[in-house]
Every structure is written in C-alpha cells, then in structure tokens.
Design an enzyme around this catalytic site. Structure first.
Site, PDB file in Angstrom:
ATOM      1  N   ASP A  10      -0.090   2.754  -3.273  1.00  0.00           N
ATOM      2  CA  ASP A  10       1.215   2.120  -3.359  1.00  0.00           C
ATOM      3  C   ASP A  10       1.118   1.018  -4.423  1.00  0.00           C
ATOM      4  OD1 ASP A  10       3.779   1.031  -2.491  1.00  0.00           O
ATOM      5  OD2 ASP A  10       2.591  -0.562  -1.551  1.00  0.00           O
TER       6      ASP A  10
HETATM    7 MG   LIG Z   1       4.206  -1.815  -0.775  1.00  0.00          MG
END
Ligand SMILES: [Mg+2]
Length: 235
Positions: A10
């Site tokens: 991410d």
């Molecule tokens: Mg994040």
C-alpha cells in the site's frame, strides 16, 4: 528458500506519510481560500473525508463523488457554499507535492527489490500517486503500480486484485504477501484475494475489525524478518 516471492505494498501511511502531505495541502488550500486554518476545521475535514472514503470502499460512492464533494460538504458546515470540484483541483495540485517517507520506507524497499517482485496497490488518483512515488525516489524499485482509478475497482474488492493478478507474469497467490496499514482495505482485500497479509500498525491500534492479519508489524524494518524464512526460524 523463501516463502514469498511477490510483495504488494500500500502507499498511504505505509510507505508515504499521507498525514504530512495532507496537512500541508490543506494549509495551502485554506490560506488560498482565506479560510482560517484551525485544528477544528482540519478534524472536521478528516471526519467528513473518512466517511466518504468508507462509502467508496463499500461501493456506495464513486471516487469522483468522494473527491468532488468533500470540500463543499466541509465548508457547508461552516455556512460557506463553494465549488467542490474547483477546490478539489487546487487541493490535488498541492497534495501532489507531498512525498514525505514513512520511517525506514526507502531503505526497506531498496533492500527488498533485489530479492522480491515488488508492486504497488493503492486506492487513489493515478496522477497523484504516480507523482508522489516518483518524487520520493521509490518509483524505480517497483515492477508495476496498480492504482484503483485505472483498474475500475478498489481495495478491498476481489475484482481489484483479480485485475492485478492477471497482469503479473507467472503469478502465484501462495507466494504473495500484502503489506498495508488499513484493516478494511489492505488486510480485508488481501484475505478476499486469498493471499497472506501483514498489517503495518505503527500506532499500535486495537484491531476492532473482523479481519485478522497473518502478521502484524509496528516498524517497517520488521518486515524483513517475516519475508525471510531463514530469519523467521532464527537459523
Ligand atoms: Mg494506507
């Protein structure tokens, strides 16, 4: 022999400090709009914004609806009617400049990239994420960048990961691991996609979700022990 071959990262609050970028962009936007920048208005913005993105994750709103209404909703609370789309455009141009790294992110990614196939999986706007990854210096270490805007789906949707997996040569979900700070997007998404998950939890929050990650780390460098079987068994 390593268990993991493919690592999915991410971006926001995992590799790049989104809070710092957001704070700066809000400050510049409010200044430009002659709005007094107080901790209260910033908190209110975060509350509204998080609520909208949650609806996006649940598939109730489109990305455009989220970003083009957040500033009009915020300023409506303060009795001001503004063009949400226009303010979003200005905010976005300020946000693109924010590329502060999370502690240890650069060293970790530089070290891992020679041994693993690294990919980015992020919910967000392609141009913004691309610019921020490039200016942080992380961009060249990744084999590919998958942004929800380009895929038509978002984390945690299984369709998002189907799109990603189809584009990786000789991909095997059994040797993949996703690393992210969000239980509702990264960990839930990884589990729906059938891969192992690692929750990056630097603030040591309680897990009050129904997702249970395979691993939890508080510092990025701890990931090195997880991905290496040799280190993990202490050999
Ligand atoms: Mg994040």
């Amino acid at each position: 022999m390593k268990k993991y071959k493919t690592l999915f990262f991410d971006v926001d609050d995992t590799l790049l400090d989104f809070g710092a970028a957001e704070k700066l962009a809000l400050q510049l936007l409010f200044e430009e709009q002659n709005i007094l920048h107080t901790p209260e208005i910033e908190e209110e913005y975060k509350r509204i914004n998080q609520g909208l993105w949650r609806r996006f994750e649940e598939g109730e709103m489109s990305r455009d609806e989220v970003v083009n209404t957040r500033f009009s909703s915020l300023l409506h609370v303060y009795g001001k009617e503004v063009d949400g789309k226009l303010l979003e455009k200005k905010y976005r141009s300020f946000l693109e400049e924010g590329h502060q790294l999370v502690d240890g992110a650069f060293d970790l990614i530089r070290e891992l990239h020679s041994q693993y196939d690294l990919y980015i999986v992020t919910n967000g706007v392609s141009r913004t994420q691309d610019k921020r990854l490039r200016s942080s210096g992380l961009f060249p270490f990744f084999k590919d960048i998958f942004v929800s805007e380009d895929t038509g789906f978002q984390k945690p949707m299984k369709e998002f990961f189907d799109y990603v997996f189809e584009r990786i040569p000789q991909f095997n979900v059994n040797d993949a691991l996703i690393i992210g700070d969000s239980l509702s997007a990264d960990i839930k998404g990884g589990q729906l996609a059938g891969m192992d998950t690692c929750w990056f939890n630097p603030k040591m929050k309680q897990n009050d979700s129904d997702s249970s990650p395979n691993f939890q780390i508080h510092k990025l460098e701890e990931l090195k022990q997880i991905v290496s079987v040799k280190d993990r068994i202490g050999a």
